[in-house]
Motif scaffolding. Structure first.
Motif, mmCIF file in Angstrom:
data_model
loop_
_atom_site.group_PDB
_atom_site.id
_atom_site.type_symbol
_atom_site.label_atom_id
_atom_site.label_comp_id
_atom_site.label_asym_id
_atom_site.label_seq_id
_atom_site.Cartn_x
_atom_site.Cartn_y
_atom_site.Cartn_z
ATOM 1 N N GLY A 75 -5.935 8.851 -4.317
ATOM 2 C CA GLY A 75 -6.888 7.987 -3.612
ATOM 3 C C GLY A 75 -6.454 7.566 -2.231
ATOM 4 N N THR A 76 -5.378 8.137 -1.695
ATOM 5 C CA THR A 76 -4.885 7.749 -0.368
ATOM 6 C C THR A 76 -5.871 8.186 0.715
ATOM 7 O OG1 THR A 76 -2.624 8.066 -1.159
ATOM 8 C CG2 THR A 76 -2.939 7.883 1.223
ATOM 9 N N GLU A 77 -6.185 7.275 1.631
ATOM 10 C CA GLU A 77 -7.090 7.582 2.733
ATOM 11 C C GLU A 77 -6.370 8.460 3.771
ATOM 12 O OE1 GLU A 77 -10.497 6.666 3.233
ATOM 13 O OE2 GLU A 77 -10.209 6.423 1.075
ATOM 14 N N PRO A 78 -7.116 9.237 4.566
ATOM 15 C CA PRO A 78 -6.496 10.189 5.490
ATOM 16 C C PRO A 78 -5.489 9.588 6.452
ATOM 17 C CG PRO A 78 -8.824 10.698 5.255
ATOM 18 C CD PRO A 78 -8.595 9.419 4.517
ATOM 19 N N GLY A 79 -5.760 8.416 7.052
ATOM 20 C CA GLY A 79 -4.818 7.827 8.002
ATOM 21 C C GLY A 79 -3.480 7.519 7.360
ATOM 22 N N GLN A 80 -3.503 6.852 6.181
ATOM 23 C CA GLN A 80 -2.267 6.525 5.476
ATOM 24 C C GLN A 80 -1.591 7.798 4.972
ATOM 25 O OE1 GLN A 80 -0.719 3.404 5.035
ATOM 26 N NE2 GLN A 80 0.895 4.836 4.450
ATOM 27 N N LEU A 81 -2.406 8.769 4.577
ATOM 28 C CA LEU A 81 -1.859 10.032 4.088
ATOM 29 C C LEU A 81 -1.034 10.708 5.186
ATOM 30 C CD1 LEU A 81 -3.824 12.515 1.880
ATOM 31 C CD2 LEU A 81 -2.337 13.348 3.671
ATOM 32 N N MET A 82 -1.530 10.706 6.423
ATOM 33 C CA MET A 82 -0.793 11.299 7.528
ATOM 34 C C MET A 82 0.525 10.566 7.762
ATOM 35 S SD MET A 82 -2.122 13.991 8.810
ATOM 36 C CE MET A 82 -3.661 14.897 8.885
ATOM 37 N N ALA A 83 0.504 9.238 7.671
ATOM 38 C CA ALA A 83 1.725 8.455 7.887
ATOM 39 C C ALA A 83 2.794 8.823 6.861
ATOM 40 C CB ALA A 83 1.399 6.962 7.831
ATOM 41 N N TRP A 84 2.386 9.010 5.616
ATOM 42 C CA TRP A 84 3.372 9.361 4.589
ATOM 43 C C TRP A 84 3.849 10.815 4.737
ATOM 44 C CZ3 TRP A 84 0.521 6.588 -0.037
ATOM 45 C CH2 TRP A 84 0.810 5.225 0.053
ATOM 46 N N LEU A 85 2.967 11.708 5.158
ATOM 47 C CA LEU A 85 3.413 13.075 5.428
ATOM 48 C C LEU A 85 4.427 13.090 6.571
ATOM 49 C CD1 LEU A 85 0.188 15.298 5.212
ATOM 50 C CD2 LEU A 85 2.030 15.075 3.532
#
Length: 482
Positions: free
Chosen positions: A321-331
């Motif tokens: 359920g991670t949103e794209p902005g947060q997903l990029m930060a974790w990547l």
């Protein structure tokens, strides 16, 4: 040395001087051209192919140098055998080619031997010392090679067989030289063997060059085998990760807003540079659809394995359920802390079919292109730096409403060759060249006539698929069902 009768034929008459001079001129001209090729050969000692090329050039130069010296001796005739040791010619300069060829004759009736001055130089012996007899010659030969010399001499004296073979000799200074010996028996008037005549040639440098050539050739073959193995592994890993789409794909989600998907991977022109480009689409438990494309720097197994790791992490976080902005930060954090640091660019989109809304983020990557009613535009990208470029980076997020029939095109920057306006090879970023964007947006009328996502991908391939590209690329098309 006086002429003699061989076991098979009388001594040949020397060739006309003019014809030998012509051969010498041709040899020296070819040697000059070969030397130019050798100077242009790669001098990087770390490159197996460069080492092999240079070793091959060195071997050719050795052979041409020897040929030049042999032709000169053929033209000038055999050197006189000194009557007294004191009259022996002075030692040739170190590296002189003429010191590589000497001659000898062993008289079987008187047990006397006569050597040319060059043979003394080859064996490193004092010209004042008497020449070695046939019985004494094995004393300067390497132990392992003595049986070979004995067999050659025996066959020559008893069976009148020509001598043609090599052996190693140990010089008084401890140096070891490789000598090639060619000889034949000399018959007296009643047909019996009276003496043995031979030409001895120092082929140490030639054999050393051949060994070097063999070693560099083996090293090059090993390097090519490793490269082929790595390429095969990279291809297999890439094929295992990227969806094997061959036509339009409708995800299981039914109802209004369903996406029709198609994608294609385009290899680089060399096809040997398998990079870290990816495309992906995944239906999430919520009914949303994950769309992503990206590119990791580098090539080969390292790039494809990194791509597989990143794609797996992206899928896992999206399912959670991670949103794209947060997903990029974790990547970005994942790449920043990896054992083999690398850089990457990516676009991650979350499509919500119920509201036909696209939520997306980017990390230094070309923005998606939206085509509607025969026209196209590039979406305004939210903030985002390359993945792995800096620790603790934050990434913006944008929303875009879509309509039935809209076509969304996601791609990596190798799709449009850099000479048409995309970033130079090795550079990534959302600031894609206006020339590249224009060429893609020019496809809008054809996209407007397309009935499926696969038709759109086919249009892209017709325009860019056959062009030479410095890097591989991916294109992903999503068409909102009507």
């Amino acid at each position: 040395m006086p002429s003699h009768l061989s076991a098979d034929h009388p001594a040949a008459q020397p060739p006309p001087r003019g014809s030998v001079d012509a051969l010498i001129s041709q040899t020296r001209r070819l040697r000059g051209e070969m030397d130019a090729v050798r100077r242009d050969a790669p001098a990087d000692g770390t490159d197996p192919e460069g080492r092999w090329q240079r070793a091959l050039c060195d071997l050719a130069m050795h052979q041409l140098n020897d040929l030049d010296a042999h032709l000169a001796q053929l033209r000038d005739g055999p050197p006189p055998v000194p009557v007294e040791a004191e009259t022996a010619p002075p030692a040739a300069p170190r590296g002189s080619l003429l010191s590589r060829v000497g001659s000898a004759e062993w008289n079987l009736l008187t047990d006397e031997a006569s050597w040319s001055g060059e043979l003394y130089q080859i064996l490193g012996r004092d010209p004042a010392a008497p020449p070695l007899t046939l019985d004494e010659l094995p004393s300067v030969v390497v132990d392992e090679d003595r049986p070979r010399l004995t067999a050659m001499v025996t066959d020559c004296l008893i069976d009148a067989k020509p001598i043609d073979g090599e052996f190693r000799v140990i010089r008084p200074d401890g140096g070891v030289r490789t000598v090639h010996m060619m000889g034949e028996p000399v018959l007296d008037t009643d047909g019996s063997t009276a003496s043995m005549w031979a030409v001895l040639r120092d082929v140490s440098e030639l054999r050393r060059s051949q060994r070097t050539l063999g070693e560099t050739r083996d090293s090059l073959q090993r390097q090519r085998h490793l490269a082929q193995t790595e390429h095969r592994l990279a291809v297999e890993l890439q094929e295992a990760v990227l969806p094997p789409w061959r036509g339009s794909l409708l995800l299981p989600q039914q109802g209004p807003g369903t996406l029709d998907l198609a994608a294609r991977y385009l290899p680089s022109s060399t096809r040997a540079l398998i990079g870290g480009d990816w495309y992906d689409a995944l239906e999430l438990p919520s009914g949303d659809t994950l769309l992503s494309v990206g590119d990791l720097t580098g090539h080969g197994v390292t790039a494809t394995s990194g791509m597989a790791m990143l794609l797996g992490a992206l899928r896992g976080m999206a399912v959670a359920g991670t949103e794209p902005g947060q997903l990029m930060a974790w990547l970005n954090q994942l790449l920043d802390s990896s054992v083999q640091p690398t850089l990457g660019s990516a676009v991650c989109c979350r499509y919500r079919p119920r509201s036909r809304t696209l939520v997306w983020a980017q990390a230094g990557h070309p923005a998606p292109l939206l085509f509607r009613n025969g026209t196209g535009r590039m979406l305004t990208p939210p903030d985002g730096v390359l993945l792995g470029a800096t620790s603790g980076a934050s990434y913006g997020q944008a929303e875009e409403p879509l309509e039935p029939g809209d076509v969304l095109l996601l791609h990596t920057d190798g799709l449009v060759p850099w000479r048409w306006g995309s970033p130079h090879p090795g550079e990534t970023g959302s600031g894609q060249g206006t020339g590249a964007v224009s060429r893609l947006l020019d496809l809008a009328p054809r996209f407007g006539e397309a009935r499926t996502a696969q038709d759109c991908v086919r249009t892209v391939m017709e325009e860019f698929g056959e062009t030479e590209r410095e890097d591989d690329a991916c294109v992903l098309v999503a068409r909102v069902a009507t």
